[in-house]
Design a protein around this motif. Structure first.
Motif, PDB file in Angstrom:
ATOM      1  N   MET A 173       0.808  -1.198   0.000  1.00 50.83           N
ATOM      2  CA  MET A 173       0.000   0.000   0.000  1.00 50.83           C
ATOM      3  C   MET A 173       0.850   1.260   0.000  1.00 50.83           C
ATOM      4  N   ALA A 174       2.126   1.135   0.238  1.00 50.93           N
ATOM      5  CA  ALA A 174       2.990   2.296   0.262  1.00 50.93           C
ATOM      6  C   ALA A 174       3.363   2.700  -1.140  1.00 50.93           C
ATOM      7  N   ASN A 175       3.703   3.988  -1.273  1.00 47.97           N
ATOM      8  CA  ASN A 175       4.142   4.485  -2.561  1.00 47.97           C
ATOM      9  C   ASN A 175       5.483   3.888  -2.937  1.00 47.97           C
ATOM     10  N   VAL A 176       5.766   3.929  -4.247  1.00 46.91           N
ATOM     11  CA  VAL A 176       7.010   3.343  -4.724  1.00 46.91           C
ATOM     12  C   VAL A 176       8.204   4.126  -4.211  1.00 46.91           C
ATOM     13  N   GLU A 177       8.064   5.481  -4.153  1.00 43.76           N
ATOM     14  CA  GLU A 177       9.184   6.294  -3.705  1.00 43.76           C
ATOM     15  C   GLU A 177       9.463   6.080  -2.226  1.00 43.76           C
ATOM     16  N   GLU A 178       8.373   5.818  -1.431  1.00 39.80           N
ATOM     17  CA  GLU A 178       8.559   5.690  -0.006  1.00 39.80           C
ATOM     18  C   GLU A 178       8.968   4.284   0.406  1.00 39.80           C
ATOM     19  N   SER A 179       8.844   3.342  -0.488  1.00 40.14           N
ATOM     20  CA  SER A 179       9.180   1.970  -0.128  1.00 40.14           C
ATOM     21  C   SER A 179      10.651   1.660  -0.339  1.00 40.14           C
ATOM     22  N   GLY A 180      11.456   2.668  -0.636  1.00 37.22           N
ATOM     23  CA  GLY A 180      12.871   2.448  -0.817  1.00 37.22           C
ATOM     24  C   GLY A 180      13.578   2.248   0.503  1.00 37.22           C
ATOM     25  N   GLY A 181      14.886   2.092   0.430  1.00 38.21           N
ATOM     26  CA  GLY A 181      15.644   1.804   1.626  1.00 38.21           C
ATOM     27  C   GLY A 181      15.928   3.002   2.494  1.00 38.21           C
ATOM     28  N   ASP A 182      15.680   4.240   2.007  1.00 34.83           N
ATOM     29  CA  ASP A 182      15.984   5.428   2.783  1.00 34.83           C
ATOM     30  C   ASP A 182      14.850   5.842   3.702  1.00 34.83           C
ATOM     31  N   VAL A 183      13.681   5.276   3.566  1.00 32.36           N
ATOM     32  CA  VAL A 183      12.504   5.645   4.355  1.00 32.36           C
ATOM     33  C   VAL A 183      11.994   4.420   5.101  1.00 32.36           C
ATOM     34  N   LEU A 232     -10.112  -1.996   9.998  1.00 33.53           N
ATOM     35  CA  LEU A 232      -8.684  -1.774  10.186  1.00 33.53           C
ATOM     36  C   LEU A 232      -7.927  -1.915   8.867  1.00 33.53           C
ATOM     37  N   LEU A 233      -8.239  -2.959   8.097  1.00 32.67           N
ATOM     38  CA  LEU A 233      -7.541  -3.179   6.833  1.00 32.67           C
ATOM     39  C   LEU A 233      -7.945  -2.156   5.785  1.00 32.67           C
ATOM     40  N   TRP A 234      -9.182  -1.713   5.812  1.00 28.51           N
ATOM     41  CA  TRP A 234      -9.664  -0.789   4.783  1.00 28.51           C
ATOM     42  C   TRP A 234      -9.193   0.642   5.020  1.00 28.51           C
ATOM     43  N   VAL A 235      -9.276   1.108   6.276  1.00 23.16           N
ATOM     44  CA  VAL A 235      -9.036   2.515   6.567  1.00 23.16           C
ATOM     45  C   VAL A 235      -7.613   2.769   7.035  1.00 23.16           C
ATOM     46  N   PHE A 236      -7.091   1.909   7.913  1.00 24.63           N
ATOM     47  CA  PHE A 236      -5.848   2.231   8.606  1.00 24.63           C
ATOM     48  C   PHE A 236      -4.630   1.491   8.070  1.00 24.63           C
ATOM     49  N   LEU A 237      -4.788   0.555   7.165  1.00 23.16           N
ATOM     50  CA  LEU A 237      -3.619  -0.102   6.596  1.00 23.16           C
ATOM     51  C   LEU A 237      -2.845   0.801   5.636  1.00 23.16           C
ATOM     52  N   PRO A 238      -3.497   1.600   4.788  1.00 22.10           N
ATOM     53  CA  PRO A 238      -2.744   2.487   3.891  1.00 22.10           C
ATOM     54  C   PRO A 238      -2.023   3.590   4.659  1.00 22.10           C
ATOM     55  N   ASP A 239      -0.897   4.022   4.121  1.00 20.47           N
ATOM     56  CA  ASP A 239      -0.147   5.123   4.699  1.00 20.47           C
ATOM     57  C   ASP A 239      -0.878   6.435   4.457  1.00 20.47           C
ATOM     58  N   PRO A 240      -0.584   7.490   5.245  1.00 24.29           N
ATOM     59  CA  PRO A 240      -1.249   8.774   5.040  1.00 24.29           C
ATOM     60  C   PRO A 240      -1.089   9.335   3.632  1.00 24.29           C
ATOM     61  N   SER A 241       0.037   9.082   2.984  1.00 18.46           N
ATOM     62  CA  SER A 241       0.233   9.592   1.626  1.00 18.46           C
ATOM     63  C   SER A 241      -0.630   8.865   0.611  1.00 18.46           C
ATOM     64  N   THR A 242      -1.028   7.637   0.923  1.00 15.39           N
ATOM     65  CA  THR A 242      -1.859   6.856   0.003  1.00 15.39           C
ATOM     66  C   THR A 242      -3.345   7.137   0.186  1.00 15.39           C
ATOM     67  N   ARG A 243      -3.734   7.646   1.343  1.00 11.52           N
ATOM     68  CA  ARG A 243      -5.146   7.856   1.621  1.00 11.52           C
ATOM     69  C   ARG A 243      -5.777   8.925   0.748  1.00 11.52           C
ATOM     70  N   ASP A 244      -4.973   9.803   0.175  1.00  7.88           N
ATOM     71  CA  ASP A 244      -5.526  10.843  -0.694  1.00  7.88           C
ATOM     72  C   ASP A 244      -6.147  10.248  -1.949  1.00  7.88           C
ATOM     73  N   HIS A 245      -5.740   9.056  -2.325  1.00 12.35           N
ATOM     74  CA  HIS A 245      -6.264   8.411  -3.535  1.00 12.35           C
ATOM     75  C   HIS A 245      -7.377   7.411  -3.226  1.00 12.35           C
ATOM     76  N   LEU A 246      -7.785   7.322  -1.960  1.00 12.87           N
ATOM     77  CA  LEU A 246      -8.813   6.362  -1.565  1.00 12.87           C
ATOM     78  C   LEU A 246     -10.073   7.095  -1.125  1.00 12.87           C
ATOM     79  N   LEU A 247     -11.182   6.400  -1.187  1.00 10.31           N
ATOM     80  CA  LEU A 247     -12.463   6.937  -0.739  1.00 10.31           C
ATOM     81  C   LEU A 247     -12.721   6.424   0.668  1.00 10.31           C
ATOM     82  N   LEU A 248     -12.339   7.236   1.653  1.00 10.68           N
ATOM     83  CA  LEU A 248     -12.472   6.862   3.050  1.00 10.68           C
ATOM     84  C   LEU A 248     -13.766   7.414   3.637  1.00 10.68           C
TER      85      LEU A 248
END
Length: 311
Positions: free
Chosen positions: A1-11, A227-243
């Motif tokens: 669920m994380a973005n590609v840029e954030e799933s790197g080794g620096d974050v 829990l899986l629907w609302v809170f599993l995605p990261d805050p940066s991913t929630r902008d693209h979801l219908l919460l």
């Protein structure tokens, strides 16, 4: 669920889950008040499954769990008091299970059972009916700060807190809870809230101020789904979801004198303390307020009436 840029080794991503066990055994016993009762084991299974899903989502995800109850709060995972499971432990013999997750689940299960056993054995008159949420949030923020200091150079840590609560608000904890909320806002730590039974004004303010998500589950039996629907995605991913849309937030404050939620109160101009009644001296900072006395007002009215009669 994380973005590609954030799933790197620096974050790295850290999720601190606060599980409220206040009156959990009483709620499960009194199923007449709720259409669908939720036992402690069912709640723990849902939270454990959610944590396992979060850890397996990305290699850079880490989890900490804090238990909150009437007598206090404690960090149960990671726990320095718990020894590592041995290779011949029967819980590790099942094939197809990831050993770190089995270790974590066993620690959570053992620690929660110990807490519930202590709460159920304690006398009813010595245990309060509200959970010490402010202490759990404080310990979670301290743990996040310690993890930030231990990071290697060039790495960043994105942290957030998830509160799974089953008890009601306690007005005497308003000041401490608001201090924790502002501390989380200063450290850019979102506070997500999942309330099981009734709405929480404190958690509504915490999620709104820090940029988290607040939700009250209409059916406690579907806790894992929320829990899986609302809170599993990261805050940066929630902008693209219908919460779920946010509810009306209760911004009422608790007075410092009687610790009751008030709609209209009196605020000290020096220390900003809130009181439900007018007082000549602030009990927090001992500031004396200069209020006009009644005889002075009566004299001014008599002088005005005398002038009008003379004219």
């Amino acid at each position: 669920m994380a973005n590609v840029e954030e799933s790197g080794g620096d974050v790295e991503h850290l999720l601190v889950v606060i599980v409220d066990l206040c009156n959990a055994y009483e709620i499960s016993a009194s199923s007449k008040e709720h259409t669908q009762a939720l036992s402690v084991k069912q709640c723990l299974d849902a939270v454990t499954t959610f944590i396992n899903s979060y850890v397996l989502t990305c290699h850079g995800h880490s989890v900490a769990v804090c238990i909150s109850h009437q007598a206090g709060s404690q960090m149960v995972y990671p726990s320095s008091m718990t020894s590592e499971l041995s290779a011949d432990d029967p819980r590790l013999q099942n094939t197809g299970k990831y050993e770190p997750l089995v270790h974590m689940n066993s620690i959570l299960c053992d620690q929660v059972h110990q807490v519930v056993a202590k709460l159920s054995s304690a006398p009813a008159d010595t245990v309060s009916t509200s959970t010490l949420l402010s202490g759990a949030i404080s310990k979670s923020l301290c743990y996040i700060q310690r993890q930030n200091r231990e990071l290697l150079i060039g790495r960043t840590l994105n942290s957030r807190i998830l509160v799974v609560r089953s008890s009601s608000d306690s007005a005497p904890q308003y000041i401490h809870t608001m201090n924790c909320i502002f501390a989380a806002l200063k450290n850019r730590v979102p506070i997500d809230s999942c309330v099981l039974w009734e709405d929480s004004g404190f958690l509504q303010q915490a999620s709104d101020v820090t940029g988290g998500v607040y939700i009250r589950t209409p059916e406690p039996s579907g806790l894992l789904q929320y829990l899986l629907w609302v809170f599993l995605p990261d805050p940066s991913t929630r902008d693209h979801l219908l919460l779920p849309s946010s509810v009306e937030i209760d911004y009422r404050a608790a007075c410092f004198c009687h610790h009751k939620l008030v709609d209209v109160g009196f605020v000290c101009s020096v220390c900003l303390s809130i009181f439900c009644r007018s007082t000549p001296i602030c009990s927090m900072c001992n500031t004396h307020f200069k209020l006009p006395s009644l005889p002075t007002l009566m004299k001014s009215k008599k002088k005005k009436n005398h002038k009008h009669k003379g004219t």
